[in-house]
Design an enzyme around this catalytic site. Sequence first.
Site, PDB file in Angstrom:
ATOM      1  N   CYS A  69       0.830  -1.214   0.000  1.00 35.96           N
ATOM      2  CA  CYS A  69       0.000   0.000   0.000  1.00 35.96           C
ATOM      3  C   CYS A  69       0.865   1.266   0.000  1.00 35.96           C
ATOM      4  O   CYS A  69       1.640   1.489   0.933  1.00 35.96           O
ATOM      5  CB  CYS A  69      -0.901  -0.042   1.229  1.00 35.96           C
ATOM      6  SG  CYS A  69      -1.750   1.484   1.627  1.00 35.96           S
ATOM      7  N   CYS A  72       0.272   3.599   2.945  1.00 38.13           N
ATOM      8  CA  CYS A  72       0.816   2.964   4.156  1.00 38.13           C
ATOM      9  C   CYS A  72       2.321   3.178   4.238  1.00 38.13           C
ATOM     10  O   CYS A  72       2.861   3.448   5.323  1.00 38.13           O
ATOM     11  CB  CYS A  72       0.510   1.467   4.173  1.00 38.13           C
ATOM     12  SG  CYS A  72      -1.246   1.065   4.191  1.00 38.13           S
TER      13      CYS A  72
END
Length: 147
Positions: A69, A72
């Site tokens: 991600c 992230c």
Amino acid sequence: MSEALLLACPHCLSMNRIQRARLDDAPSCGKCKQPLFTKTPADLTAANYDAIVNRSELPVVVDFGASWCGPCKMMAPIFAQAASELEPRMRFAKLDTESEQALAGRFGIRSIPTLIIFRNGQEVARQAGAMQGSQLKSWLAPHLLVT
């Protein structure tokens, strides 16, 4: 609230009772002698979730994310910086939603990163999406333990 807090060692998961006034004194685990606070986010798994989140009396903020991600990855150093500055007033932990799908599903994680603050095992706040450092600290501020 009592003067002592019960919290799990992030290394051996033994429960330790620490006086609030001594949190800043770099306490060590009574069993394994490792530091109770590493100033880095702990890796949260199904095996250690109960001790670190449910049985500890210290507020815990969990970063639910995944290695693939992009947001992230952007959030990871910000979260780590907050951990280095704000522990021991709050415990910081990261949960990989790919390897811990059941645990992520238990909290209805629909987007990542999602941050959840727990106090005594109960969810008290949730924020989806990446934040800048100042935003993160402002969001965490009302939940920090006062020593």
